[in-house]
Design an enzyme around this catalytic site. Structure first.
Site, PDB file in Angstrom:
ATOM      1  N   ARG A  21      24.484 -29.109  40.188  1.00  0.00           N
ATOM      2  CA  ARG A  21      23.133 -28.568  40.357  1.00  0.00           C
ATOM      3  C   ARG A  21      23.254 -27.205  41.016  1.00  0.00           C
ATOM      4  NH1 ARG A  21      18.112 -27.571  38.966  1.00  0.00           N
ATOM      5  NH2 ARG A  21      16.457 -28.439  40.299  1.00  0.00           N
ATOM      6  N   GLY A  22      22.898 -26.140  40.278  1.00  0.00           N
ATOM      7  CA  GLY A  22      23.180 -24.782  40.713  1.00  0.00           C
ATOM      8  C   GLY A  22      22.603 -24.423  42.050  1.00  0.00           C
ATOM      9  N   ARG A  26      26.100 -23.815  43.736  1.00  0.00           N
ATOM     10  CA  ARG A  26      26.714 -22.745  42.935  1.00  0.00           C
ATOM     11  C   ARG A  26      27.428 -21.711  43.784  1.00  0.00           C
ATOM     12  NH1 ARG A  26      25.632 -21.026  37.930  1.00  0.00           N
ATOM     13  NH2 ARG A  26      23.592 -22.038  37.840  1.00  0.00           N
ATOM     14  N   GLU A  87      23.656 -33.876  30.779  1.00  0.00           N
ATOM     15  CA  GLU A  87      25.104 -33.687  30.887  1.00  0.00           C
ATOM     16  C   GLU A  87      25.778 -34.971  31.344  1.00  0.00           C
ATOM     17  OE1 GLU A  87      25.650 -28.956  32.079  1.00  0.00           O
ATOM     18  OE2 GLU A  87      26.118 -30.539  33.508  1.00  0.00           O
TER      19      GLU A  87
END
Length: 1194
Positions: A21-22, A26, A87
């Site tokens: 989860r960016g 990230r 995903e």
């Protein structure tokens, strides 16, 4: 969310895929992890700029599928992203296909994810309210539950993030290394087909335990194939192990223990359980292997101890496990079956095309040789005989060198083998026992190239005390020898390896070596008296066409007391000979020049004695002393008049007295030699007396061909089941004894002249082949089991020779006898019938159709034969040679019906040929013959039947076919020659489909005159499909057939030319729009074949033809509808012809003088009606004297 900074529509394969989860990770954890993985060289997929949407892209799904390890970084807000959840669902799906999935719990509790509590529960509740799709959300819930239960890495705020990153990178590195494919080969030529063969044996999908042994010659590619198999199937297994070089690593006890330790560590995923002794290691392996489905590959195993130490008890392997071992010893696997299903796979050498490609990739960095080096490259390929090791080593060695350097290197290879090749091949030799080494060297240095008959080699080596039966089998098991039905064979490089071992015994002094085979070395040793006690075998065989004169000293063999084998051929020796070693087991001295044996020579140990054409004045005087002799050859010895009492020579198996033209008598004792298998008296034309009776229970072959003075055949006192071949052709025997029936095992009987057969002839119930020359008379008033031979209707109630498959009748004038033999003596299963030079023969009996398995019919030199009635459906070959009264058209009608060819195909002018056959392919003497039907009948080019819808003058024809392979029938007519032609003609037809060339047919026809004969061949679509199995056909495919004739190397005369070709095929050649305007009816077509102006042999209904004379010959246009005028004018350089066609045809044409004619509209008639392949040729196109007709006569 996972993505990449440079995402492409066709994703690459990645070692790691990061799902995250960016907004959570990230710029922190993911950034550090990504860079650490990249620094370690691990190809990782991460996204920075992928456009977001509700649906995950197809490209991203493919990237997940193509990544080896899938890492899910679960963070606080992971489940709020539908993209991440999609995903995750895909990742969990891929896990079921054996992709590795590892979760990272980044500041979240695995139980919260598994039970969907806290933030994960809120996220999923939100999705259920947002999406009216319970199935989708349920899929996400199941994926979260499964992924949270996997083993991974846990991170809390109190932990050191850098240590976690380092731990992940280390774990992934180990995992990636284990997952990395093995390096197979720089140029893996020919590997795939062999891998597929082994995979069929493995059957990975089945749940049993299987073991496959891949065996073959050293350097043939066993390890390469095993590595390729590992890469192909290892993902099916929970654990996989490839133990390389087992033989080399297990030479000591410590080596075996180290291999066991490695094996256990691999199975346990890197965990090491220290092995302290071999027995404990075996027990540990047994216990561990029963827990996991494993792929276990042992490379280069050479003894049973290695297998037992590393495999233990195979029946304890987990279901579905597979064991592969590579070895040079086939017998090893059969020794170690151990309760599991086992099979073996022999790795053959590369074929010629594969060998050329592999060598070229190393020598030229190309798929094929440079044109200037083609001859040299072929020389290398012939030398290597398909052995990949030799091709790779020699290719690397020759790379970048000049042609003179190539020549020099190859010349050296042929004398002294390359050291790297020698080292690999020699490993198998070094593992042999002493007796086996002697056998190998004797075969490599002496027997190969001399005699490789298994029985003879065994007898000779047995007399040398080498135990050859078990020894030869050991060599076969170790792939150092191969054995056919009766012959041994050895790879040329193995022979060279063996010879190099002997050469190294004394590199500079051949007289100190154990075996001499090289003519120059042997000649030097004998003429210079350099022999020694070390010499075991001598072969003096001059390579010259004429015998070489050599002066020998009287005591030349005195120093060679250990000499066992002596062969002297094509050498004329002068001087005197006073000594031969008494230890000789083989003496083969053709044209022995001396009048007597050395006085002190005692041949008690001789097993093989070949004194053909010898000048011994009393050659059989000492034959009684040959107590050990099994093979005796005194053929062509003119001084032999009588064969003496041989009762003291009981071991003889083969006695060859052929061409002993002064031999008169054979002693009675010969008829009692129990071990005699072959007695050859071929062309002993003064022979008058044989043994009065025969009791030889081992006799297999008895040849009396050409014994014209022999009047009486011996009595057969007892049943002789062993005799299979009896040749009585051209003898003086007029009557055979009733005891002939005791030859109950006879399979081949050849008899001739006006001979009356006894009633006991019908006791020969195992006759397979019967050859009769002249008016042989069979007894008629004979009953079998109380039944008469023939019934009152001339039919047959019993077949006297129930196993007869082949019948040959020569020079019969009694036609009623032919009828009797065919109707009463032959079974329905007769396969071959040949009738030759029967001048009164007019027609075959109607009953021939009853032979339901008749495959071949030959009728040769029967000038009066006019008709062959209904042929059986089983017929595949008819040879009607020099039968010029025969009605060929009726035969062609039968052929078409038997094959099932349609008769109403429209005539076609074919298509333009791109002239791809500018050079002929060399005639393939050993190529497999694909022909399914082959007929030769009387006829010339004008008698090619009309149903051959493509016809053409010359030796090249082309047409077009559709997406399915058709059945193709071919008819050839031959040119009349002014010079003498051959007794046998080699006919070779190449086929090209879309440029892919192969052989359509390759065979030999035996006839002194091919002109006046038509040769017909047919190939079914299934055989063409098999032959071109790798060729994908389109809607329109160009086909060419190119025909040539050639002579055999031993023939003096020239081969005849091909005059015309006819082809019957369902084509899709472009057709003219106005067919009727051409006078070609496509429906009920009945017309004769004519040479049309286009140059093709086409079929048309001819009412009128107009001739035009020009340099290309006579041209005719034939039509039932058109009025055509041809105006011809000749010039010095050739004429031109104008063809005028009525305006209603719509076909204006220009004909230009020469071999090619072009019609208006770019050589087409109407829309796309191509006549470009058509041409007119006369005899001037053919060269009358070439050795091989390789030119195109177009």
């Amino acid at each position: 969310m996972a993505s990449s900074s440079s995402f492409t529509p066709q994703p690459k394969n990645f070692e790691v895929f990061l799902s995250f989860r960016g907004e959570d990770t990230r710029h922190g954890f993911i950034s550090h992890l990504y860079h650490a993985l990249c620094q370690r060289g691990i190809h990782t997929f991460i996204d920075d700029n992928l456009p977001r949407g509700e649906e995950i892209s197809v490209e991203l799904l493919k990237t997940i599928e193509n990544s080896a390890t899938l890492i899910i970084v679960f963070s606080k807000n992971y489940a709020f992203s539908t993209w991440c959840l999609d995903e995750l669902a895909k990742i969990v799906e891929c896990r079921k296909k054996n992709q590795s999935v590892r979760p990272v719990f980044y500041n979240v509790d695995p139980s919260e994810i598994r039970n969907q509590k806290g933030e994960f529960g809120k996220a999923l509740t939100m999705h259920e309210e947002k999406f009216n799709d319970n199935k989708k959300v349920q899929r996400w819930r199941e994926a979260l539950h499964e992924a949270a239960g996997l083993s991974g890495w846990d991170y809390k705020n109190s932990c050191d993030e850098s240590k976690l990153v380092q731990k992940i990178v280390e774990d992934i590195s180990k995992h990636t290394l284990k997952k990395m494919p093995l390096f197979v080969a720089e140029c893996p030529v020919g590997i795939n087909s062999r891998v597929e063969d082994v995979l069929k044996c493995l059957n990975v999908e089945s749940n049993d335990v299987r073991m496959v042994g891949i065996y073959g010659l050293g350097g043939v590619g066993k390890t390469t194939i095993a590595k390729a198999i590992y890469n192909r199937v290892s993902y099916h297994f929970e654990a996989k192990i490839f133990l390389e070089n087992v033989r080399e690593k297990s030479e000591t006890n410590e080596g075996i223990i180290h291999l066991q330790d490695t094996l256990i560590s691999e199975i346990l995923g890197g965990m090491s359980l220290k092995v302290h002794n071999e027995c404990r290691g075996t027990n540990m392996i047994n216990k561990i292997l029963c827990q996991k489905r494993v792929l276990f590959i042992l490379d280069d195993v050479d003894n049973l101890v290695q297998l037992k130490s590393l495999l233990g008890k195979c029946d304890r392997f987990a279901p579905g496990s597979r064991i592969i071992m590579t070895t040079r010893d086939k017998h090893l696997l059969s020794t170690f079956r151990n309760g599991v299903s086992t099979s073996t796979y022999l790795v053959e050498g590369l074929d010629e095309n594969e060998a050329i490609e592999l060598f070229s990739k190393h020598a030229f960095e190309s798929h094929e040789p440079n044109e200037d080096y083609l001859t040299l490259a072929n020389r290398v390929v012939q030398y290597a005989k398909g052995l990949p090791l030799a091709l790779v080593v020699m290719g690397a060695d020759l790379y970048g060198k000049t042609k003179p350097e190539w020549e020099s290197t190859l010349n050296k290879y042929e004398k002294i083998p390359n050291r790297d090749i020698q080292k690999i091949l020699k490993l198998s030799y070094e593992g042999l026992e002493d007796t086996e080494k002697h056998i190998f060297l004797d075969i490599a240095c002496f027997f190969k190239g001399y005699c490789m008959n298994y029985d003879m080699v065994v007898d000779i080596l047995e007399a040398c005390g080498l135990y050859p039966v078990i020894g030869i089998q050991k060599l076969i098991d170790k792939c150092l020898l191969t054995k056919g039905e009766k012959q041994l064979s050895m790879h040329d490089l193995l022979q060279q390896m063996g010879r190099e071992i002997v050469r190294q015994e004394s590199p500079d002094n051949p007289g100190e070596r154990s075996r001499l085979w090289c003519y120059e070395d042997t000649l030097n040793v004998l003429t210079e008296d350099m022999g020694s006690n070390k010499i075991r075998a001598i072969k003096l065989w001059s390579p010259e066409i004429k015998p070489t004169k050599v002066q020998l000293k009287a005591q030349v063999f005195r120093k060679m007391k250990n000499l066992r084998f002596l062969v002297i051929h094509n050498v004329h020796c002068h001087g005197r000979l006073k000594y031969l070693p008494n230890g000789l087991r083989l003496l083969d001295w053709k044209d022995y020049p001396f009048s007597s044996w050395p006085s002190n020579f005692c041949p008690n140990n001789l097993v093989v004695i070949n004194m053909s054409r010898s000048r011994l004045e009393k050659p059989t005087k000492q034959i009684c002393a040959f107590k050990a002799a099994t093979y005796v050859d005194f053929s062509y010895c003119e001084l032999i008049r009588k064969i003496p009492d041989l009762s003291m020579t009981p071991n003889i198996k083969h006695l060859n007295l052929s061409h002993c033209k002064n031999l008169v008598e054979v002693d009675d004792s010969v008829g009692r030699l129990d071990k005699l298998e072959a007695l050859n008296l071929w062309l002993c034309n003064k022979l008058e007396a044989l043994p009065s009776c025969l009791t030889m229970k081992s006799l297999i072959s008895f040849i009396l061909f050409g014994c014209k003075r022999l009047k009486k055949f011996p009595n057969i006192l007892h049943e002789m089941k062993g005799l299979e071949d009896l040749d009585l052709l051209i003898t003086g025997i007029s009557e055979l004894p009733p005891s002939l029936g005791n030859l109950t095992g006879l399979k081949l009987l050849t008899i001739a002249s006006n001979l009356t057969l006894p009633g006991s002839i019908y006791a020969l119930q195992h006759l397979d082949t019967l050859i009769l020359l002249g008016n042989i008379t069979f007894p008629k008033d004979v009953e079998i089991d109380g039944q008469p031979l023939c019934n009152s209707h001339g039919g047959f109630s019993n077949y006297f020779f129930p196993k007869l498959k082949s019948l040959h009748l020569f020079q019969f004038t009694n036609l009623s006898e032919i009828d009797f033999i065919l109707n009463c003596c032959c079974p329905l299963t007769l396969g071959v019938l040949e009738i030759t030079s029967c001048t009164e023969f007019v027609t075959l009996p109607e009953s021939i159709s009853r032979f339901e398995r008749l495959n071949r019919l030959g009728i040769t030199n029967c000038d009066e034969v006019r008709e062959i009635p209904r042929l059986p459906k089983s017929i595949r070959q008819v040879d009607a040679l020099n039968c010029h009264s025969l009605d060929s058209q009726s035969l062609f009608h039968q052929f078409r019906e038997i094959i099932g060819l349609p008769s109403n195909l429209p005539p076609c002018l074919g298509v333009t040929s791109p002239h791809s056959f500018t050079q002929s392919v060399p005639y393939p003497l050993n190529r497999y013959e694909w022909i399914q039907y082959h007929f030769v009948v009387p006829g010339d080019e004008n008698e090619i039947p009309n149903w051959f819808n493509h016809q053409r003058v010359g030796n090249l024809i082309s047409f077009s076919i559709g997406p399915e392979f058709p059945t193709i029938a071919l008819c050839l007519a031959f040119q009349k020659e002014d010079y003498a032609t051959l007794s046998s003609v080699l006919i070779h037809v190449d086929i090209s489909i879309n440029g892919s060339k192969s052989t359509f047919r390759a065979s030999t026809i035996y006839s002194t005159e091919m002109y006046g004969h038509l040769c017909f061949d047919c190939r079914h679509q299934s055989s063409l499909q098999e032959q071109f199995q790798d060729l994908n056909l389109g809607d329109q495919n160009h086909v060419e057939l190119f025909c040539e004739t050639n002579r055999r190397m031993t023939d003096f005369f020239m081969a005849p030319n091909i005059k015309a070709i006819g082809v019957h095929v369902e084509c899709n050649c472009p057709q003219p729009q106005n067919v009727e305007a051409l006078g070609l009816s496509m429906d009920n077509y009945e017309a004769r074949s004519c040479t049309c102006l286009c140059g093709a042999q086409t079929c048309c209904g001819c009412l009128k033809e107009v001739d035009s004379t020009h340099s290309a010959g006579r041209a005719s246009v034939h039509s039932s509808n058109l009025e055509i005028q041809i105006i011809s004018s000749d010039t010095d350089g050739g004429g031109s012809s104008l063809v005028s066609v009525p305006s209603n045809s719509g076909l204006p044409m220009d004909v230009t003088n020469g071999s090619e004619f072009t019609f208006g509209f770019d050589a087409t008639i109407g829309d796309e009606f191509d006549l470009g392949s058509s041409s007119i040729n006369d005899d001037s196109d053919f060269s009358p004297y070439p050795q091989s007709k390789k030119m195109r006569t177009t």
